[in-house]
Enzyme design. Structure first.
Site, short mmCIF file in Angstrom:
data_model
loop_
_atom_site.label_atom_id
_atom_site.label_comp_id
_atom_site.label_asym_id
_atom_site.label_seq_id
_atom_site.Cartn_x
_atom_site.Cartn_y
_atom_site.Cartn_z
N CYS A 134 34.23 65.40 21.42
CA CYS A 134 35.00 64.45 22.23
C CYS A 134 34.27 64.00 23.49
CB CYS A 134 36.37 65.02 22.57
SG CYS A 134 37.42 65.21 21.12
N HIS A 181 34.44 57.71 21.30
CA HIS A 181 35.14 57.62 20.00
C HIS A 181 36.49 56.95 20.26
CE1 HIS A 181 36.62 61.31 21.87
NE2 HIS A 181 37.71 61.18 21.13
N HIS A 234 40.76 55.99 19.04
CA HIS A 234 42.02 56.42 18.44
C HIS A 234 42.97 55.24 18.37
CE1 HIS A 234 41.00 60.66 19.03
NE2 HIS A 234 40.66 60.35 20.27
N HIS A 241 42.52 48.03 22.98
CA HIS A 241 41.14 47.61 22.72
C HIS A 241 40.27 47.70 23.98
CE1 HIS A 241 42.85 46.34 18.93
NE2 HIS A 241 41.61 46.33 18.46
N GLU A 262 47.72 61.20 19.69
CA GLU A 262 46.33 60.76 19.63
C GLU A 262 45.82 60.71 18.19
OE1 GLU A 262 42.95 61.98 22.51
OE2 GLU A 262 42.79 63.32 20.79
#
Length: 145
Positions: free
Chosen positions: A37, A41, A43, A78, A130
């Protein structure tokens, strides 16, 4: 939208509103302890916000659902959460964009808006999923964010 039974908050208010929505965002956790993490990345976060109060506004709403979604979705969808330096930073663990901190930040943003409303509703809980198997529930203590 995910169909979910959320944890309940006991409260003395006459009205309770719950708003579900989702947003897609990337982040990284700037700590070696974060494992994978610590790298960028993404979600698709699913959120539920619980708001309560005793009085309705001039439109007959406790809070307009669309306003709550706009406050959070339009801000975070986004995006790379780490770039939101008003809310997150790479120096203080209390401001790393972990799910816990994102949930608290959502509550802070929502409550800041609610504090300006004449009917004074309260954000009682933010449920933030998440992943399909991981979520956080954030509840302000005695009105303190």
């Amino acid at each position: 939208m995910i169909h979910q039974i959320y944890p309940s908050v006991q409260h003395p208010y006459r009205y309770e509103l719950n708003k579900d929505f989702h947003f897609a965002a990337a982040h990284y956790v700037p700590s070696d302890d974060a494992g994978k993490c610590q790298y960028v990345h993404g979600h698709t976060y699913f959120a539920n916000i619980t708001i309560a109060g005793d009085e309705l506004d001039h439109s007959g709403f406790l809070v307009n659902f669309a306003v709550i979604k706009k406050l959070i979705h339009d801000r975070f969808d986004h995006t790379l959460l780490n770039n939101d330096t008003a809310n997150f930073n790479d120096k203080e663990p209390e401001r790393f964009p972990t799910t816990e901190v994102v949930a608290r930040t959502i509550a802070e943003i929502v409550q800041s808006h609610l504090d300006r409303q004449p009917n004074k509703p309260k954000c009682l809980q933010v449920f933030l999923r998440e992943t399909p198997t991981s979520y956080v529930v954030y509840r302000p203590k005695d009105g303190v964010m």
